[in-house]
Enzyme design. Sequence first.
Site: not given
Ligand code: PMP
Length: 415
Positions: A132, A209, A212, A235, A373
């Site tokens: 991401h 990270d 997910q 999430k 993203c």
């Molecule tokens: N890493 C991953 C794998 C994600 O899916 C996301 C959110 N889509 C993020 C980081 C960022 O999360 P946040 O916007 O809650 O900071």
Amino acid sequence: MIASKTINKIELDINNIRLDFPILSKKINGKQLIYFDNGSTAQKPKRVIKAIAEYYENQNSNIHRGVHSLSQEITVAYENARINVQKHLNAKHAHEIIFTKGTTDAINLVASIFGKNRISRGDEVLISAMEHHSNILPWQQICLEKGAVLKVIPINDDGELIMSEYKKLLTEKTKIVSVSHVSNTLGTINPVEEIIKLAHEKNIPVLIDGAQAIAHKSVDVTLMDCDFYCFSGHKLFGPTGIGVLYAKEALLNSLPPYQVGGGTIKTVTFEKTVFADLPFKFEAGTPHIEGAIGLAAAIDYVNAVGLNNITNYEEGLLAHASFELEKIEGVKIIGKAKHKASVISFIVEGLHTLDIGIILDQQGIAVRTGHHCTQPLMARFAIDGTVRVSFAFYNTKEEIDFFIKGLIKAIQMLK
Ligand code: PMP
């Protein structure tokens, strides 16, 4: 709301579970909402909504700095929330849990403090091709600042990390490895234990990270032996604006604070500051108190349903949706890893993902379209974007069937 009977995969008591989530009875464009955008943010059970309301109605006060009863009560609740997260992740100590704004904030924190102190010119930071943007940009920027090099573990056509390449990329120049537990676009569950073991053989720390992964599987940071693990509360059926960074005690103690100010100190004079012990050294200013309270309520809720039940149930949803999608002419699933969480990305030959998303929305079906993203990942597959459906344990096979019909309708309308 606990598992009722078993047919192949665990069958949850879905009707009761769904009643716990008020938004699921909402109508969108006159149609019953089908919410398949859980990868972006998950819906909130009444328990979380009530915990936040209860905080403002009965407990509102600032933590850590008051002698009065309300302040003491909420300080205990806030610190209990930390203990709740510690237990949920099976961390050794509660002070290894730092509350952040979310995953992005947590990765920025690590990239900043680790980067400033441990990364120099010519060093390497290793991420993967499926990350991401939130796990790319903080490292890219620190590499630019330090004259370091961002290296990328490649993936195969199924969307799995090529582990033989990973091994080659781990060198004496590698200062940190930062990879996702589960890909938000492909759904791939990465072999994090192996990734960590290989890095540790060369004394390289690893950040996982978990944005997910956290809503789909149980996470044990002690067993995994990661150095950093982060996720976002929203999430995991909790509030937005709260997240978690887990880090090993020794690492946190060896690194300087990220942001400084109230809450981070033991003593201050105009000449000198002595910083507080963990975890307060890393929590500057008044934190997101109701966020922590709401997150703890979300963890309690998820544990009552049972993470193993959730994983098994969602495997059933994933298998059903993948099978039905593949039957539709022109549909191509992007990401066919052997180990996947309940996230499916697909494209439809000749159609724009945005158009599909709009027509599905007209039928009350919420999906996500675009690059998610993960633009470098889109480039890897030579596509602009995908349609992504991401399931939670309150979704049903019937909803998937309705979505499949809706998609066929959208394709017919657009062709
Ligand atoms: N890493 C991953 C794998 C994600 O899916 C996301 C959110 N889509 C993020 C980081 C960022 O999360 P946040 O916007 O809650 O900071």
